[in-house]
Design a protein around this motif. Structure first.
Motif: not given
Length: 290
Positions: A267-273, A156-176
């Protein structure tokens, strides 16, 4: 109490950034070590909680994260947890810290807690291992997501999409959506991750040498107490980490150290509690550190 980011030069020539809070007790230093793809500012809300308990707090940035220098050419493909924990040992030597009250590690930081305790016994009193896998995909016999991740970022030549996907995986869209301020703070912390930083840390996570299981029996020689923590929503880790809890408890018991080793689920937390389970995480950890 305050802390400003400083840096020192490791034997490899790489710069390592760290912060150490002033004040507090010199024999009450708590080291906080985070996952890949974020910097030491991710702990900003946890630090005052620990300082209010009378601890000094030490944090540092992984290679190519935050203000730490880029990884060396060799580290890009062959970084190991042995070498990374030895870097942390060099940091303690540089700061003339001979004892840590505790090492609180999440994900990669939790893996390092085990490696450090075994490689440098007698320095850490208590360890907290949170949301940490026990072995590399190569050792576990599963597909290597770390290598795939690095490959996708390079393509991709950029890390931004990876970081965005990582946030979704860690926290979930609802929490964010419900926590825009914390989400923005984490975006800022994660944006300090470089492609080289991600590559070096993924090399350590994907290394055939990464396996905590042979180390568990030695943990009891290295520290006095341990606590295992997992975010409730962090994939299968709340179940998988029971094996780690049991093995570390056995090791501590065999060495006449304090048992049992508790397993706490946030409770309710993901990868970075300590972010999405902040209050619960702080309550559990401060109780253990007291």
């Amino acid at each position: 109490m305050s802390s400003t980011s400083e840096s020192f030069t490791l034997p490899s020539g790489r710069q390592m950034a760290y912060t150490l809070s002033s004040g507090g007790s010199s024999d009450g230093v708590v080291l906080l070590s985070n996952s890949l793809a974020e910097d030491l500012t991710s702990w900003d809300r946890v630090v005052p909680v620990l300082e209010n308990q009378g601890f000094r707090v030490l944090r540092y940035d992984h290679p190519g994260h935050g203000r730490s220098g880029a990884p060396t050419e060799a580290e890009l493909t062959s970084a190991t947890f042995e070498a990374m924990t030895d870097d942390a040992y060099e940091l303690l030597k540089h700061l003339k810290i001979s004892k840590l009250h505790a090492w609180v590690g999440v994900s990669m930081g939790g893996i390092k807690a085990v490696y450090f305790t075994v490689r440098h016994p007698g320095i850490v009193n208590k360890i907290v291992v949170a949301d940490a896998i026990a072995a590399s995909p190569a050792v576990a016999g599963i597909p290597d997501n770390f290598a795939a991740r690095v490959s996708a970022v390079k393509q991709a030549g950029s890390i931004s999409e990876d970081l965005s996907n990582t946030r979704k995986r860690w926290f979930g869209e609802e929490w964010m959506a419900k926590h825009p301020e914390e989400t923005a703070r984490m975006e800022k912390s994660m944006a300090t991750t470089t492609t080289q930083g991600l590559e070096a840390c993924c090399a350590a996570l994907g290394s055939p040498s990464f396996d905590l299981r042979p180390l568990y029996p030695k943990v009891g020689h290295g520290c006095e107490e341990a606590l295992i923590v997992a975010g409730e929503k962090d994939a299968d880790l709340p179940v998988k980490m029971q094996e780690m809890r049991q093995a570390i408890e056995e090791s501590l018991r065999n060495c006449g150290k304090k048992v049992p080793v508790r397993m706490e689920i946030i409770k309710g937390a993901g990868h970075v509690p300590y972010i999405d389970g902040f209050e619960n995480f702080c309550e559990i950890v401060t109780k253990f550190l007291a």
